[in-house]
Design a protein around this motif. Structure first.
Motif, PDB file in Angstrom:
ATOM      1  N   TYR A 142      17.102 141.036 -36.392  1.00  0.00           N
ATOM      2  CA  TYR A 142      16.048 141.939 -35.924  1.00  0.00           C
ATOM      3  C   TYR A 142      16.641 143.205 -35.308  1.00  0.00           C
ATOM      4  N   ARG A 143      17.946 143.188 -34.989  1.00  0.00           N
ATOM      5  CA  ARG A 143      18.604 144.404 -34.509  1.00  0.00           C
ATOM      6  C   ARG A 143      20.054 144.397 -34.964  1.00  0.00           C
ATOM      7  N   GLU A 144      20.507 145.533 -35.414  1.00  0.00           N
ATOM      8  CA  GLU A 144      21.899 145.733 -35.805  1.00  0.00           C
ATOM      9  C   GLU A 144      22.284 147.153 -35.438  1.00  0.00           C
ATOM     10  N   GLY A 145      23.461 147.291 -34.826  1.00  0.00           N
ATOM     11  CA  GLY A 145      23.958 148.640 -34.604  1.00  0.00           C
ATOM     12  C   GLY A 145      24.329 149.311 -35.914  1.00  0.00           C
ATOM     13  N   PHE A 146      24.788 148.491 -36.862  1.00  0.00           N
ATOM     14  CA  PHE A 146      25.163 149.030 -38.168  1.00  0.00           C
ATOM     15  C   PHE A 146      24.976 147.958 -39.244  1.00  0.00           C
ATOM     16  N   GLY A 147      25.870 147.017 -39.333  1.00  0.00           N
ATOM     17  CA  GLY A 147      25.830 145.993 -40.375  1.00  0.00           C
ATOM     18  C   GLY A 147      27.008 146.122 -41.304  1.00  0.00           C
ATOM     19  N   ASN A 148      28.214 145.901 -40.771  1.00  0.00           N
ATOM     20  CA  ASN A 148      29.434 146.019 -41.578  1.00  0.00           C
ATOM     21  C   ASN A 148      29.352 145.238 -42.876  1.00  0.00           C
ATOM     22  N   VAL A 149      28.775 144.037 -42.801  1.00  0.00           N
ATOM     23  CA  VAL A 149      28.811 143.146 -43.967  1.00  0.00           C
ATOM     24  C   VAL A 149      28.024 143.729 -45.135  1.00  0.00           C
ATOM     25  N   LEU A 150      27.070 144.613 -44.872  1.00  0.00           N
ATOM     26  CA  LEU A 150      26.292 145.208 -45.954  1.00  0.00           C
ATOM     27  C   LEU A 150      27.161 146.148 -46.786  1.00  0.00           C
ATOM     28  N   VAL A 151      28.043 146.900 -46.122  1.00  0.00           N
ATOM     29  CA  VAL A 151      28.965 147.770 -46.841  1.00  0.00           C
ATOM     30  C   VAL A 151      30.013 146.941 -47.571  1.00  0.00           C
ATOM     31  N   GLU A 152      30.521 145.905 -46.900  1.00  0.00           N
ATOM     32  CA  GLU A 152      31.508 145.035 -47.544  1.00  0.00           C
ATOM     33  C   GLU A 152      30.919 144.400 -48.795  1.00  0.00           C
ATOM     34  N   LEU A 170      10.225 144.515 -45.982  1.00  0.00           N
ATOM     35  CA  LEU A 170       9.272 145.323 -45.214  1.00  0.00           C
ATOM     36  C   LEU A 170       9.272 144.936 -43.752  1.00  0.00           C
ATOM     37  N   ALA A 171       9.259 143.655 -43.476  1.00  0.00           N
ATOM     38  CA  ALA A 171       9.243 143.169 -42.096  1.00  0.00           C
ATOM     39  C   ALA A 171      10.033 141.867 -42.031  1.00  0.00           C
ATOM     40  N   GLY A 172      10.225 141.396 -40.823  1.00  0.00           N
ATOM     41  CA  GLY A 172      11.030 140.198 -40.636  1.00  0.00           C
ATOM     42  C   GLY A 172      10.231 138.921 -40.771  1.00  0.00           C
ATOM     43  N   THR A 173       9.601 138.736 -41.924  1.00  0.00           N
ATOM     44  CA  THR A 173       8.873 137.491 -42.194  1.00  0.00           C
ATOM     45  C   THR A 173       9.524 136.802 -43.380  1.00  0.00           C
TER      46      THR A 173
END
Length: 724
Positions: A271-281, A312-315
């Protein structure tokens, strides 16, 4: 450029990984780089050549002091802190630090929490960050959402804020250059939903279980693969069992992309991420990814329809729908976009941020030295009182400009203090008290209690207690207070409140061990009068003629009666002088000792050196000129013994007992075995002590030199504590 990077440790999380990559990149590009860790580590050097320096301390205050010592031991042009706690340590350790480096802090996460009640420690850390982050020279944000929070919640100025993308692709860069276009998904093969994350509440791993259950209900063989550990592991396993979703847990690996099975989608339901390194990896590894659109920083790390999809949302339903879109979409090549997150680009942008910070600190220039406020009020006719205070003032002056309270003392008294151009003498008591209050309340500068002798009596205790609230505020606001080289006459119950107040001070020392034991706080350093006198070459010159036996005896007063030396005492001194081949000379250390000095000189048949006027500086030089030609100074005056020793005369104390202040103060400077009873009841005992002391002259003079070294070290330690 000399660059220090501060982090908690070298591995274990995204921030630690980034700190390591930055350090290696900077070192590889020719910068003198070291990485400082708050946790122990066995590593001493990173592959790129960066050195590793663990602080070796625990506890907030100790870590701040350890970091400050590290920066003084090896100055840096820039200090880069990574994560909230190192950020606060860096800001605290560099307060009023001379040669302060440019301080860059780097925030890695969104601090706003939903459904996660912060602990007391987290609340305090947040409050401290809100107050102090704005003091950094440059603030580095990992993403645009983090930057927005730093401005809105922490008051960071936009002009000091930069965004430096994480080197999130560094682990996949080599493989990415050789990989092929991602293969189409095989609809007949299991769909592996990869969870590359630490299992903590913000990641919402059970949400991925619920989404997988929806997909399985739709006929998709969705399975979970978790590359992570953490406190939420049991909850994840229970949710998977309850939903009958297959789950495998390889645990965290250094390169999870390489260990990911085919037909995989990386899922980050946070629900919160400063960035998300794993998405780039994942993108660099050819793995599409799914994240939640309202989880802040993922928008910087994922390009919808190119590297993955946003729910869209966290469901569970929205997450499942995004997974299906990611599986059916044609994920394009991301090499050009991902170059933004390469170690080269991230390192180069960080270096530009460092240069921006160093330019800012060079414009502001060096910080002014702190003002030192100190009282220097002694007896109006006592050379010893001005000598010891001059030694004290000379050392304090190296810390900053002096503001000295002299009260109603005459110019003749002040002549002995050796005030210099730039020193400010304050005579008005009310003006002094106002100035002290202002400085202590502001937490600026250094407040030094008067040195010399103090008493554990009610008037003194009340004076300390009045200062206590100001000293406490001063310390909380980063100011400093010291009491150095003081002696206490005797123990009384009033010592307890005085000692309690002194515990607020930055540094406390006593000139003798008995005083330290009475007060129960601080350490022992020599009397400040040892700081003055002739140089070591004269002190250790055994060939120099020293024909005199110098004698200085205290005049009895109405409130401190002393028996006048008897005829037997006179005869013993005369005999000692003859036996040792020395000519006696009587000196008046204090002006009121003059009549007794004249009388003793007449009875001994020798010269008396008494005061010709009230000027301390002139009388001090008259005394020193005799001490420089004396083999022994025989005295019950403390500072006659000390001043004599600093001119090469062996001090022999006329004492009233082992706790006499002359004996214990000499012992505080490691001058021992040179005391005789004041009444000189035994000629043989006195001769034995004096002969032994003369035979140990070299040892005693080395002790004088060592006393000066100790005082220099004390001042250097205080300089380190106050401003490096």
């Amino acid at each position: 450029m000399r660059i220090a990077i501060l982090t908690t440790k070298l591995s274990g999380g995204g921030a630690e990984f980034v700190a390591r990559v930055w350090a290696e990149w900077l070192a590889a590009h020719g910068h003198d780089t070291r990485i400082i860790t708050t946790s122990p580590t066995d590593e001493t050097r990173l592959p790129g050549g960066a050195r590793v320096r663990p602080l070796g301390a625990t506890g907030h205050a100790r870590l701040v002091r350890a970091l400050r010592r590290e920066l003084i031991r090896e100055p840096a042009d820039a200090l880069v802190a990574v994560q909230s706690y190192p950020n606060l340590l860096a800001l605290a350790a560099t307060v009023r630090l001379a040669n302060r480096p440019a301080v860059l802090i780097s925030e890695r996460n969104i601090t706003s929490r939903e459904g996660e009640p912060p602990t007391r420690g987290e609340r305090l850390k947040l409050l401290a960050a809100q107050r102090f982050y704005r003091r950094a020279d440059v603030v580095v944000a990992i993403s645009h959402p983090v930057a927005a929070e730093l401005i809105g919640a922490y008051g960071v100025l936009r002009s000091r804020l930069v965004i430096v993308p994480n080197p999130a692709g560094q682990r996949s860069e080599v493989r990415a250059r050789h990989r092929q276009q991602p293969s189409p998904f095989d609809p007949e093969a299991p769909l592996n939903l990869v969870l590359p994350m630490r299992l903590v509440p913000q990641k919402r791993a059970p949400l991925a279980v619920a989404a997988a259950a929806i997909l399985r209900a739709q006929g998709v063989d969705a399975r979970l693969v978790c590359f992570g550990q953490g406190p939420g592991l049991d909850e994840l396993e229970q949710a998977a069992r309850a939903a009958e979703v297959p789950l495998s847990i390889p645990g965290w690996t250094s390169d999870w992309v390489a260990d990911t099975p085919a037909n995989a989608i990386a899922v980050l339901p946070s629900y919160r991420e400063g960035f998300g390194n794993v998405l780039v990896e994942a993108a660099l590894g050819g793995i599409p990814s799914v994240a939640v659109s309202n989880s802040y920083g993922v928008a910087d790390a994922l390009v919808p329809t190119i590297s993955g999809e946003l729910a869209l949302a966290g469901t569970p339903e929205d997450l499942a729908a995004a997974i299906l879109r990611a599986r059916s979409a044609s994920i394009g090549r991301v090499d050009e976009w991902a170059r933004r997150f390469s170690s080269d680009n991230s390192g180069a942008l960080l270096l530009r941020a460092i240069e921006k910070a160093t330019r800012r600190t060079s414009r502001t220039g060096p910080r002014p030295r702190p003002t030192v406020m100190v009282s220097a009020v002694g007896q109006f006719d006592n050379v010893g009182d001005t000598v010891l205070r001059r030694g004290f003032l000379d050392h304090l002056r190296t810390l900053g400009p002096l503001r000295v309270y002299v009260g109603d003392k005459s110019d003749d008294y002040i002549s002995g203090l050796g005030l210099q151009q730039g020193d400010i003498a304050v005579r008005n008591g009310a003006q002094w008290r106002r100035a002290v209050s202002r400085q202590l309340l502001a937490g600026r500068g250094i407040y030094a209690f008067d040195t010399g002798e103090t008493e554990a009596q009610a008037p003194f205790a009340r004076r300390y207690l009045k200062l206590a609230p100001l000293l406490a505020i001063n310390r909380l606001r980063g100011g400093f207070a010291v009491q150095l080289g003081t002696g206490v006459r005797e123990s009384t119950p009033w010592r307890r409140p005085i000692a309690a107040v002194l515990r607020v001070c930055t540094m406390v020392t006593w000139r003798d061990d008995m005083s330290r034991r009475i007060m129960g706080i601080g350490s022992v350093t020599p009397d400040w009068a040892f700081a003055l006198g002739s140089d070591d070459e004269l002190l250790t010159d055994d060939a120099r003629p020293r024909p005199f036996l110098a004698i200085a005896v205290r005049q009895g007063l109405s409130h401190a009666a002393r028996d006048k030396p008897t005829a037997e005492w006179i005869a013993t001194v005369r005999r000692l002088a003859d036996t040792l081949g020395l000519e006696p000379v009587v000196l008046a250390q204090i002006e009121r000792d003059g009549p007794l000095a004249d009388e003793l000189a007449e009875r001994l048949g020798c010269t008396a050196i008494t005061w010709v006027d009230d000027n301390h500086a002139r009388q001090e030089e008259r005394l020193r000129s005799v001490y420089r030609d004396s083999a022994i100074i025989l005295t019950d005056r403390l500072h006659a013994a000390v001043i004599g020793a600093t001119e090469g005369a062996v001090p022999v104390a006329l004492t009233t007992g082992p706790l006499d202040k002359v004996t214990r103060t000499l012992e505080g400077a490691n001058i021992v075995g040179t005391s005789v009873p004041r009444a000189l009841p035994s000629y043989d005992e006195a001769l034995s002590v004096m002969t032994d002391a003369l035979s140990r002259r070299s040892e005693i003079m080395r002790a004088v030199g060592h006393a000066r070294t100790v005082l220099n070290d004390l001042t250097a330690a205080l300089r380190t504590r106050t401003h490096g």
